[in-house]
Design a protein around this motif. Sequence first.
Motif, PDB file in Angstrom:
ATOM      1  N   LYS A   1      15.028  -0.219  -7.901  1.00 14.20           N
ATOM      2  CA  LYS A   1      15.893  -1.176  -7.225  1.00 14.20           C
ATOM      3  C   LYS A   1      15.151  -2.452  -6.843  1.00 14.20           C
ATOM      4  N   VAL A   2      13.822  -2.411  -6.925  1.00 12.31           N
ATOM      5  CA  VAL A   2      13.004  -3.601  -6.683  1.00 12.31           C
ATOM      6  C   VAL A   2      12.031  -3.755  -7.849  1.00 12.31           C
ATOM      7  N   LYS A   3      11.723  -5.000  -8.189  1.00 10.01           N
ATOM      8  CA  LYS A   3      10.789  -5.247  -9.289  1.00 10.01           C
ATOM      9  C   LYS A   3       9.351  -4.955  -8.875  1.00 10.01           C
ATOM     10  N   ASN A   4       9.048  -5.172  -7.601  1.00 11.18           N
ATOM     11  CA  ASN A   4       7.689  -4.999  -7.100  1.00 11.18           C
ATOM     12  C   ASN A   4       7.691  -4.025  -5.931  1.00 11.18           C
ATOM     13  N   PRO A   5       6.677  -3.153  -5.828  1.00  9.72           N
ATOM     14  CA  PRO A   5       6.690  -2.104  -4.801  1.00  9.72           C
ATOM     15  C   PRO A   5       6.203  -2.589  -3.445  1.00  9.72           C
ATOM     16  N   PHE A   6       6.736  -3.728  -2.982  1.00 16.04           N
ATOM     17  CA  PHE A   6       6.334  -4.279  -1.698  1.00 16.04           C
ATOM     18  C   PHE A   6       7.531  -4.305  -0.745  1.00 16.04           C
ATOM     19  N   PHE A   7       7.270  -4.090   0.524  1.00 21.18           N
ATOM     20  CA  PHE A   7       8.212  -4.530   1.551  1.00 21.18           C
ATOM     21  C   PHE A   7       7.412  -5.316   2.586  1.00 21.18           C
ATOM     22  N   SER A   8       8.075  -6.212   3.260  1.00 25.21           N
ATOM     23  CA  SER A   8       7.379  -7.195   4.074  1.00 25.21           C
ATOM     24  C   SER A   8       8.115  -7.377   5.392  1.00 25.21           C
TER      25      SER A   8
ATOM     26  N   PRO B   1      -7.166  -1.962   1.786  1.00 27.45           N
ATOM     27  CA  PRO B   1      -6.677  -0.605   1.522  1.00 27.45           C
ATOM     28  C   PRO B   1      -6.180   0.065   2.785  1.00 27.45           C
ATOM     29  N   VAL B   2      -5.193   0.923   2.636  1.00 21.54           N
ATOM     30  CA  VAL B   2      -4.749   1.778   3.729  1.00 21.54           C
ATOM     31  C   VAL B   2      -5.776   2.886   3.910  1.00 21.54           C
ATOM     32  N   GLN B   3      -6.115   3.196   5.164  1.00 23.81           N
ATOM     33  CA  GLN B   3      -7.052   4.273   5.465  1.00 23.81           C
ATOM     34  C   GLN B   3      -6.350   5.621   5.331  1.00 23.81           C
TER      35      GLN B   3
ATOM     36  N   VAL C   1       1.495 -12.632  12.029  1.00 28.41           N
ATOM     37  CA  VAL C   1       1.226 -12.464  10.603  1.00 28.41           C
ATOM     38  C   VAL C   1       2.505 -12.025   9.898  1.00 28.41           C
ATOM     39  N   VAL C   2       2.529 -12.208   8.603  1.00 28.86           N
ATOM     40  CA  VAL C   2       3.485 -11.488   7.768  1.00 28.86           C
ATOM     41  C   VAL C   2       2.724 -10.291   7.217  1.00 28.86           C
ATOM     42  N   SER C   3       3.206  -9.108   7.505  1.00 27.59           N
ATOM     43  CA  SER C   3       2.554  -7.893   6.989  1.00 27.59           C
ATOM     44  C   SER C   3       3.378  -7.377   5.816  1.00 27.59           C
ATOM     45  N   THR C   4       2.710  -7.265   4.672  1.00 27.97           N
ATOM     46  CA  THR C   4       3.388  -6.844   3.440  1.00 27.97           C
ATOM     47  C   THR C   4       2.741  -5.552   2.965  1.00 27.97           C
ATOM     48  N   TYR C   5       3.563  -4.543   2.769  1.00 33.92           N
ATOM     49  CA  TYR C   5       3.074  -3.187   2.543  1.00 33.92           C
ATOM     50  C   TYR C   5       3.366  -2.746   1.113  1.00 33.92           C
ATOM     51  N   ASN C   6       2.369  -2.176   0.474  1.00 29.45           N
ATOM     52  CA  ASN C   6       2.531  -1.602  -0.858  1.00 29.45           C
ATOM     53  C   ASN C   6       2.186  -0.116  -0.766  1.00 29.45           C
ATOM     54  N   PRO C   7       3.170   0.740  -0.453  1.00 35.70           N
ATOM     55  CA  PRO C   7       2.866   2.157  -0.288  1.00 35.70           C
ATOM     56  C   PRO C   7       2.503   2.851  -1.588  1.00 35.70           C
TER      57      PRO C   7
ATOM     58  N   ALA D   1       0.455   1.515  -4.046  1.00 34.77           N
ATOM     59  CA  ALA D   1      -0.975   1.280  -4.244  1.00 34.77           C
ATOM     60  C   ALA D   1      -1.794   1.639  -3.017  1.00 34.77           C
ATOM     61  N   GLY D   2      -1.136   1.897  -1.878  1.00 35.32           N
ATOM     62  CA  GLY D   2      -1.878   2.166  -0.649  1.00 35.32           C
ATOM     63  C   GLY D   2      -2.598   0.939  -0.149  1.00 35.32           C
ATOM     64  N   GLU D   3      -1.892  -0.193  -0.112  1.00 41.92           N
ATOM     65  CA  GLU D   3      -2.484  -1.459   0.303  1.00 41.92           C
ATOM     66  C   GLU D   3      -1.566  -2.187   1.276  1.00 41.92           C
ATOM     67  N   VAL D   4      -2.179  -3.032   2.101  1.00 41.38           N
ATOM     68  CA  VAL D   4      -1.442  -3.919   3.001  1.00 41.38           C
ATOM     69  C   VAL D   4      -1.992  -5.329   2.808  1.00 41.38           C
ATOM     70  N   THR D   5      -1.103  -6.303   2.675  1.00 40.25           N
ATOM     71  CA  THR D   5      -1.494  -7.702   2.637  1.00 40.25           C
ATOM     72  C   THR D   5      -1.086  -8.348   3.944  1.00 40.25           C
ATOM     73  N   LEU D   6      -2.044  -8.973   4.617  1.00 36.01           N
ATOM     74  CA  LEU D   6      -1.783  -9.702   5.848  1.00 36.01           C
ATOM     75  C   LEU D   6      -1.912 -11.181   5.586  1.00 36.01           C
ATOM     76  N   THR D   7      -0.927 -11.946   6.022  1.00 35.82           N
ATOM     77  CA  THR D   7      -0.899 -13.385   5.822  1.00 35.82           C
ATOM     78  C   THR D   7      -0.634 -14.058   7.163  1.00 35.82           C
ATOM     79  N   GLN D   8      -1.516 -14.970   7.571  1.00 37.55           N
ATOM     80  CA  GLN D   8      -1.315 -15.671   8.841  1.00 37.55           C
ATOM     81  C   GLN D   8      -0.066 -16.535   8.788  1.00 37.55           C
ATOM     82  N   ARG D   9       0.771 -16.407   9.786  1.00 33.46           N
ATOM     83  CA  ARG D   9       1.963 -17.235   9.860  1.00 33.46           C
ATOM     84  C   ARG D   9       1.611 -18.641  10.341  1.00 33.46           C
ATOM     85  N   ALA D  10       2.379 -19.633   9.883  1.00 34.85           N
ATOM     86  CA  ALA D  10       2.264 -20.962  10.438  1.00 34.85           C
ATOM     87  C   ALA D  10       2.719 -20.905  11.899  1.00 34.85           C
TER      88      ALA D  10
END
Length: 465
Positions: free
Chosen positions: A251-258, A299-301, A446-452, A454-463
Amino acid sequence: MGLLTVVSALSLLGAAHAEFNIVRHVAPAPRAKEAAALPPAEFSVPFTAKTPRRSSKKGALAALRGKPTKKIPGKKAPGAGGSTVAVDGSDFDEEYLTNVTIGGQHFSLIIDTGSSDTWVAQKGFNCFDLDGNPVSADTCAFGTPGLDTATSKTFQPFPNVSFNITYGDGEFLSGPVGFDTVSIGGLSVSHQEIGVPTLTAWEGDGINTGLIGLAFPGLTSVYNTTDPTKASGANQLPYNPLFLSAVSQKKVKNPFFSVALDRGTFDQQENDPFDPNLGFLSFGGIAPVPVTNTAVTVPVQGYSATTGLPSNAPGSEFFFYTVDVEAYTFPGSNHVITANNNTILDTGTTLNFVPTEVAAAYSAQFKPPATLDPDFGLYIVDCDAKVPAFNVVIGGKTFTVDARDQIIPAGTDDNGNIICITGTQDGGPDVDGDIFILGDVFLHNVVSTYNPVAGEVTLTQRAKY
């Protein structure tokens, strides 16, 4: 963290053991990498309500820290295709909710990265107090009469199993399990496994009727028994939470939710129990809010499936979105050890809970200094105090926490004066067994974007906003 306590959740790892203890240690983790290139989200939903912190969350955190329960008192952004849903908040931005449709019926549900189950009370539920005594249904204070499984054209029962969860203050939910179509924003997941509890001891808010958990399958609460007294790690039946089902159904092209959580103003937090449009939950890409160039993917611990120790070795299992914090930096931080490898990113917790020495050192830098209230185990601060800078270093990148998040109104004293607490509190000593939390105070920034997958989290500083 999420509604399930850390101790009880991780005890699921120890199904073969009578007792189970989580021991914190510095585990060698894979290195952080440059931030993943995140596309705009395909679907985004605004948070549409904010609701008071439930006493069970207070109790769970108190139990986690070994302290008595405390009584602490959006506009639509342009998307790039798909739809975007907003998030609202209420009563000090303590729980973020959004509108969800299950079986064609509409509910407001809590969004929680610190738990995994999607559940909604079933119509006709029986309500109990925390001592197990029957009480009137309105005592549970759900926002609707509950899901009517009989009129849902897509509901299918899951026989001979049960949904069963107990919280730190004695609240519990138990009952049947089924499958139904769950729609949130433009995203619709068919045949999603959900809990539809009929036995509920719930101290609700009059708005939500349940919860959507977005963590990993290991935290789900379905068991191969219809007797709730026999539910245990030995007969747990893990299943795909909502977002992983969306991925498996393509249902999604990429395995991220944010997630982008907006803060309310001090006046809103103190005077207005409801704030509309407080951010976005997005699927398939990054949430649609302005950001800076500061970003990192980490990486997620994981945790060892046999010992419960934090581990990134092969075979370790993911439960929460746990990350390595390299440092907290603030005036005087060079005098204490601030690194921690067992820290959870949790939309379901308002405050940051950091090691005792870190909280004490930071609180001392407020002008005038924040002071620890011995009765509630919280740092109390002058509402007009000067806030010291506070940064969090993760994956070699420094993320700034706005001063507006570090002073939070928490009710009034007997004379009607506003009481304020710090946004960064004592989460317990930095010893084996303690787990720490970066809650909404951090996540507002931050915007926290989760890739369950791959077991990864991307953190991006918000303006700055």
